[in-house]
Scaffold this motif. Structure first.
Motif, PDB file in Angstrom:
ATOM      1  N   THR A 157       0.828  -1.205   0.000  1.00 33.38           N
ATOM      2  CA  THR A 157       0.000   0.000   0.000  1.00 33.38           C
ATOM      3  C   THR A 157       0.866   1.261   0.000  1.00 33.38           C
ATOM      4  N   PHE A 158       1.902   1.245   0.816  1.00 33.06           N
ATOM      5  CA  PHE A 158       2.784   2.419   0.873  1.00 33.06           C
ATOM      6  C   PHE A 158       3.419   2.696  -0.493  1.00 33.06           C
ATOM      7  N   LEU A 159       3.911   1.654  -1.137  1.00 35.07           N
ATOM      8  CA  LEU A 159       4.552   1.831  -2.450  1.00 35.07           C
ATOM      9  C   LEU A 159       3.529   2.280  -3.504  1.00 35.07           C
ATOM     10  N   ALA A 160       2.357   1.650  -3.491  1.00 40.18           N
ATOM     11  CA  ALA A 160       1.350   1.964  -4.511  1.00 40.18           C
ATOM     12  C   ALA A 160       0.788   3.375  -4.332  1.00 40.18           C
ATOM     13  N   GLN A 161       0.809   3.855  -3.089  1.00 45.10           N
ATOM     14  CA  GLN A 161       0.308   5.206  -2.840  1.00 45.10           C
ATOM     15  C   GLN A 161       1.328   6.275  -3.202  1.00 45.10           C
ATOM     16  N   ASN A 162       2.551   5.845  -3.385  1.00 48.30           N
ATOM     17  CA  ASN A 162       3.622   6.784  -3.756  1.00 48.30           C
ATOM     18  C   ASN A 162       4.284   6.313  -5.044  1.00 48.30           C
ATOM     19  N   PRO A 163       3.502   6.221  -6.125  1.00 43.66           N
ATOM     20  CA  PRO A 163       4.039   5.622  -7.345  1.00 43.66           C
ATOM     21  C   PRO A 163       5.157   6.460  -7.947  1.00 43.66           C
ATOM     22  N   ASN A 164       6.016   5.758  -8.654  1.00 43.46           N
ATOM     23  CA  ASN A 164       7.122   6.376  -9.392  1.00 43.46           C
ATOM     24  C   ASN A 164       8.159   7.066  -8.509  1.00 43.46           C
ATOM     25  N   ARG A 165       8.106   6.801  -7.207  1.00 41.76           N
ATOM     26  CA  ARG A 165       9.143   7.338  -6.314  1.00 41.76           C
ATOM     27  C   ARG A 165      10.019   6.192  -5.858  1.00 41.76           C
ATOM     28  N   VAL A 166      11.320   6.439  -5.858  1.00 37.18           N
ATOM     29  CA  VAL A 166      12.236   5.388  -5.430  1.00 37.18           C
ATOM     30  C   VAL A 166      12.452   5.504  -3.926  1.00 37.18           C
ATOM     31  N   PHE A 167      12.304   4.375  -3.231  1.00 34.84           N
ATOM     32  CA  PHE A 167      12.579   4.345  -1.793  1.00 34.84           C
ATOM     33  C   PHE A 167      13.719   3.379  -1.529  1.00 34.84           C
ATOM     34  N   THR A 168      14.609   3.765  -0.618  1.00 36.52           N
ATOM     35  CA  THR A 168      15.671   2.834  -0.238  1.00 36.52           C
ATOM     36  C   THR A 168      15.069   1.805   0.710  1.00 36.52           C
ATOM     37  N   LYS A 169      15.772   0.699   0.868  1.00 39.55           N
ATOM     38  CA  LYS A 169      15.309  -0.332   1.799  1.00 39.55           C
ATOM     39  C   LYS A 169      15.223   0.243   3.208  1.00 39.55           C
ATOM     40  N   GLU A 170      16.182   1.100   3.552  1.00 41.79           N
ATOM     41  CA  GLU A 170      16.175   1.708   4.894  1.00 41.79           C
ATOM     42  C   GLU A 170      14.901   2.540   5.097  1.00 41.79           C
ATOM     43  N   PRO A 201       9.518  -7.860 -13.232  1.00 44.93           N
ATOM     44  CA  PRO A 201       8.395  -7.226 -12.525  1.00 44.93           C
ATOM     45  C   PRO A 201       7.814  -6.027 -13.281  1.00 44.93           C
ATOM     46  N   GLN A 202       6.491  -5.991 -13.352  1.00 41.51           N
ATOM     47  CA  GLN A 202       5.809  -4.887 -14.023  1.00 41.51           C
ATOM     48  C   GLN A 202       5.363  -3.814 -13.032  1.00 41.51           C
ATOM     49  N   TYR A 203       5.305  -4.178 -11.764  1.00 37.49           N
ATOM     50  CA  TYR A 203       4.807  -3.225 -10.772  1.00 37.49           C
ATOM     51  C   TYR A 203       5.943  -2.685  -9.895  1.00 37.49           C
ATOM     52  N   ILE A 204       6.536  -3.581  -9.105  1.00 35.22           N
ATOM     53  CA  ILE A 204       7.594  -3.109  -8.204  1.00 35.22           C
ATOM     54  C   ILE A 204       8.947  -3.359  -8.872  1.00 35.22           C
ATOM     55  N   GLU A 205       9.589  -2.267  -9.250  1.00 36.69           N
ATOM     56  CA  GLU A 205      10.876  -2.370  -9.934  1.00 36.69           C
ATOM     57  C   GLU A 205      12.013  -2.254  -8.933  1.00 36.69           C
ATOM     58  N   THR A 206      13.069  -2.973  -9.198  1.00 32.29           N
ATOM     59  CA  THR A 206      14.283  -2.816  -8.407  1.00 32.29           C
ATOM     60  C   THR A 206      15.151  -1.769  -9.087  1.00 32.29           C
ATOM     61  N   ILE A 207      15.516  -0.753  -8.346  1.00 33.20           N
ATOM     62  CA  ILE A 207      16.448   0.233  -8.884  1.00 33.20           C
ATOM     63  C   ILE A 207      17.793  -0.116  -8.269  1.00 33.20           C
ATOM     64  N   TRP A 208      18.651  -0.712  -9.076  1.00 37.20           N
ATOM     65  CA  TRP A 208      19.878  -1.291  -8.550  1.00 37.20           C
ATOM     66  C   TRP A 208      20.710  -0.271  -7.779  1.00 37.20           C
ATOM     67  N   VAL A 241      19.899   1.358  -5.280  1.00 36.75           N
ATOM     68  CA  VAL A 241      19.108   2.376  -4.585  1.00 36.75           C
ATOM     69  C   VAL A 241      17.967   1.734  -3.784  1.00 36.75           C
ATOM     70  N   GLY A 242      17.025   1.122  -4.460  1.00 37.38           N
ATOM     71  CA  GLY A 242      15.900   0.547  -3.731  1.00 37.38           C
ATOM     72  C   GLY A 242      14.796   0.080  -4.664  1.00 37.38           C
ATOM     73  N   TYR A 243      13.573   0.463  -4.321  1.00 41.70           N
ATOM     74  CA  TYR A 243      12.419  -0.005  -5.084  1.00 41.70           C
ATOM     75  C   TYR A 243      11.521   1.141  -5.494  1.00 41.70           C
ATOM     76  N   ARG A 244      10.789   0.883  -6.582  1.00 42.81           N
ATOM     77  CA  ARG A 244       9.855   1.878  -7.077  1.00 42.81           C
ATOM     78  C   ARG A 244       8.614   1.170  -7.586  1.00 42.81           C
ATOM     79  N   PHE A 245       7.445   1.683  -7.216  1.00 38.99           N
ATOM     80  CA  PHE A 245       6.194   1.153  -7.771  1.00 38.99           C
ATOM     81  C   PHE A 245       5.890   1.950  -9.029  1.00 38.99           C
ATOM     82  N   LYS A 246       5.828   1.237 -10.157  1.00 38.03           N
ATOM     83  CA  LYS A 246       5.624   1.895 -11.452  1.00 38.03           C
ATOM     84  C   LYS A 246       4.134   2.123 -11.675  1.00 38.03           C
ATOM     85  N   ALA A 247       3.757   3.370 -11.925  1.00 36.29           N
ATOM     86  CA  ALA A 247       2.324   3.655 -12.155  1.00 36.29           C
ATOM     87  C   ALA A 247       2.002   3.557 -13.629  1.00 36.29           C
TER      88      ALA A 247
END
Ligand code: CA
Length: 229
Positions: A165-178, A214-221, A223-229
């Motif tokens: 939910t957190f990722l999907a609510q903030n699409p196209n933003r990269v978040f680090t694992k931390e 993955p079509q939804y949650i991408e790994t940004i090598w 850096v972290g992850y991004r939910f693609k909208a």
């Protein structure tokens, strides 16, 4: 202007319906195949669906089922066979109305108007709506804590749900694992950022067609992850 989607493989019928609806001031799109129709119905903003039963690739039964799992869009199902109409009613797929072909286009327009009015009244009636996030076939009902993936309800653990939910609510933003760990797990939690990786893997197994691509949650090598909208 209300947008109407006609899913109908007989082009002459689809065109006739479109002409009449456009004359009545509606915006109309046509899909001639079940799979393309389903995609538009799920991903785009459609106010009402006119759905033929027998269609190439994906039939009207399946489309009705999947759309109804995710959306309240009014659905008028049409079929050439009276028996089929009885069958769909019996299945309780959640269509709002049924018409047997051939029908008069003006009858169709009248029913479309009636269903849109009823639907708009319901929506405006002040009944509290659940807080829902919808992105490309994924529907998250935050109020009910339920998730549907392409119309199929899918079960998630509490943390998987919170993370998705957190990722999907903030699409196209990269978040680090931390950042994700701080956001979803409180500081006292036992665990570390590897927990994030494990949870992302679990979520992908449930939402992705292919976890390798993955079509939804991408790994940004790096850096972290991004939910693609
Ligand atoms: Ca057909």
């Amino acid at each position: 202007m209300s947008k109407i989607l006609i899913i109908e493989d007989e082009e002459a019928i689809a065109d006739l319906e479109k002409d009449y609806l456009e004359l009545s001031g509606f915006e109309v799109a046509i899909a001639n195949r079940g799979d393309t129709g389903l995609k538009i119905a799920m991903e785009e903003d459609v106010d009402l669906l006119i759905l033929d039963l027998m269609l190439p690739e994906v039939d009207g039964f399946e489309i009705c089922k999947q759309v109804r799992n995710c959306k309240n869009t009014p659905i008028i199902m049409v079929s050439a066979k009276r028996d089929d109409i009885d069958k769909i009613r019996g299945l309780g797929l959640g269509a709002d109305d049924y018409m047997t072909k051939p029908f008069s286009p003006s009858e169709l327009v009248a029913r479309v108007k009636a269903h849109l009015e009823r639907y708009n009244r319901l929506v405006r009636s002040g009944i509290p709506q659940n807080d829902v996030v919808e992105i490309r076939g994924i529907k998250i009902d935050k109020t009910a804590r339920r998730v549907w993936v392409n119309g199929e309800e899918t079960t998630f653990t509490t943390k998987e749900f919170d993370l998705l939910t957190f990722l999907a609510q903030n699409p196209n933003r990269v978040f680090t694992k931390e950042e994700l760990f701080r956001e979803i797990w409180d500081m006292e939690s036992i665990g570390d950022i590897a927990t994030v990786t494990v949870h992302i893997k679990k979520i992908r197994e449930k939402i992705e067609f292919s976890t390798a691509k993955p079509q939804y949650i991408e790994t940004i090598w790096g850096v972290g992850y991004r939910f693609k909208a």
